[in-house]
Design an enzyme around this catalytic site. Sequence first.
Site, PDB file in Angstrom:
ATOM      1  N   ASN B 383       0.829  -1.199   0.000  1.00 56.04           N
ATOM      2  CA  ASN B 383       0.000   0.000   0.000  1.00 56.04           C
ATOM      3  C   ASN B 383       0.866   1.254   0.000  1.00 56.04           C
ATOM      4  OD1 ASN B 383      -2.167   1.678   0.050  1.00 56.04           O
ATOM      5  ND2 ASN B 383      -2.860   1.156   2.100  1.00 56.04           N
ATOM      6  N   ASP B 384       1.650   1.422   1.066  1.00 55.84           N
ATOM      7  CA  ASP B 384       2.404   2.670   1.194  1.00 55.84           C
ATOM      8  C   ASP B 384       3.370   2.897   0.031  1.00 55.84           C
ATOM      9  OD1 ASP B 384       1.132   3.114   3.598  1.00 55.84           O
ATOM     10  OD2 ASP B 384       2.667   2.055   4.744  1.00 55.84           O
ATOM     11  N   VAL B 385       3.967   1.821  -0.490  1.00 53.61           N
ATOM     12  CA  VAL B 385       5.009   1.989  -1.507  1.00 53.61           C
ATOM     13  C   VAL B 385       4.445   2.357  -2.870  1.00 53.61           C
ATOM     14  CG1 VAL B 385       6.648   0.479  -0.340  1.00 53.61           C
ATOM     15  CG2 VAL B 385       5.106  -0.479  -2.068  1.00 53.61           C
ATOM     16  N   ALA B 424       1.906   2.934   7.259  1.00 54.29           N
ATOM     17  CA  ALA B 424       2.158   4.341   7.541  1.00 54.29           C
ATOM     18  C   ALA B 424       0.901   5.033   8.072  1.00 54.29           C
ATOM     19  CB  ALA B 424       2.665   5.053   6.293  1.00 54.29           C
TER      20      ALA B 424
END
Lengths: 110, 457
Positions: B383-385, B424
Amino acid sequence: MDGMALLTITVLSVFVGFEVVSKVSSTLHTPLMSGANAIHGIILVGAIIVAGQADDAWILAVALLAVVLATANLVGGFVVTDRMLEMFRGRKAPATAPGQNPTSGKEGGR
Amino acid sequence: MTLLDPTWTALLYLIAAVCFILALRGLASPRSARRGNLIGAAGALIAVITVFLSTQLDNIPWILAAMAIGSLIAAPVSRRVKMTQMPQLVAAFNGVGGGAAALVALLELPHNEDPWVRLAIVFTLVVGAVSFAGSAITFAKLQELMTTRPVLFPGLPVLMGLVLVLAVVGSWVTIATGSIGIAVALLGVGLVAGVLLVLPVGGADVPIVISLLNAFTGLAVAASGLVLGNVLLVVAGTLVGASGTILTRAMAAAMGRGVAGILFGAFRGGSTAGSTTQSERPVRSSSAEDVAVLLGYAQRVIVVPGYGLAVAQGQHTLVELVTALEARGIEVVYAIHPVAGRMPGHMNVLLAEANVPYESLKEMADVNPEFKLTDVALVVGANDVVNPAAKTSPGSPIYGMPILAVEDARQVVFLKRSMRPGFAGIENELLYEPQTTLLFGDAKDSLGKILAAVKAL
């Protein structure tokens, strides 16, 4: 050992540390961190010395706690790093298509 | 009685120090890494044997018992831990190392009058305690025992300042008086400082903090080497301190941010963008069969594996799916973000475990231009990347982090467990875009269903 010699060694070690690590690829950052982590477990040597000189029960107890913690750091650090690096063991350009490898999942301890 | 004279002792410690340097050096390449690590372990063994043979020691049975306990705790845990939980274990071992250094320094205090040596003692005491407590918080965050979001409360900066003042005053008094009571209090101050230092760090930045605390422990060990006049501890500690510092900076650079920004960014920013409440906007979710059609008739597919995949142990199913797609003549590559997983390089370890061949893993810089030419980007548990907030929203905790350009692909398929934000703690706008399709469920189950549907096409 006199202070100047220790200082010399310290400064040289800083440069060796910088030099050795500066070229590591991001692929190996996790094992590198873990390997460095294992190395500072060598505080065990210091813990053994203070435990070996303790003459009071309380001091001995605290020193032995330090020995336990340092041993955990040292032993665990090297074992974990070894397990990570085991994963990277020679898998050079496989002739067959990836996957459906009967040996995959052989990794124990899960 | 001691069996080794000082010359032999110094020589054996030197050999151990060289082993440590070779260990770090070996880690520069996957080929030599494992051997390097074993050389390091051999160096540690040499050093421990040397201390027993060269020093006048009492309480030897006790010491051996304590070492046995430490090994019996650490070895089985290290053997059994899942690869996905590796980062928290590294954090835990780092913390205990820092704790050991602090205790050694505390016990050395009564034996030392020299103010310079006492300075090294209080340094070890405080830095070791910071490392111990900071690592404990890091562990809790990684293990998700506590929130992974930055923890801030009013008065935190004031409290931090107060702790700093106490640390300076406590150190000064300890050096001046050599009082054990004050030293123990100083240890407490160090513990509080460690907690306060790591609480405001958000989930995505935790790996960098592990590396930083690792460097701290190294410095504490080096300082305790100065106290004990032990060259090996000085060399080993300094090596770790220096390499840890380099590594911390390299990781921070890979995420496009400064170390100071990571530690203190939460104070400045005020906003930590995104909230725990999930928005009610509609998303397009779909069935495994639809995803199979998308994939099965694509020409190029890029797979973006993430931590969610590893947690579900879905790597093998993913590899099977990729093989099935390749059998249909589809070109498939894996795109690896440098900080995918919980630590930099963590995803490489996880995929290596699943026997994914190295040649099909592409690094971010190489793969990013290819998304434009790609029919489907399949994001599995990441998700965050891939969150464009890193480019577009300056208040976001991940702002500035280079991301995988999945939004450039014609279609984006997310395999997700739920709409819960990533590590995050921020929402991903990409989920609401028209080209995005979501398939909810456990990554392994979803992949299995897609695989079956692709085979049936």
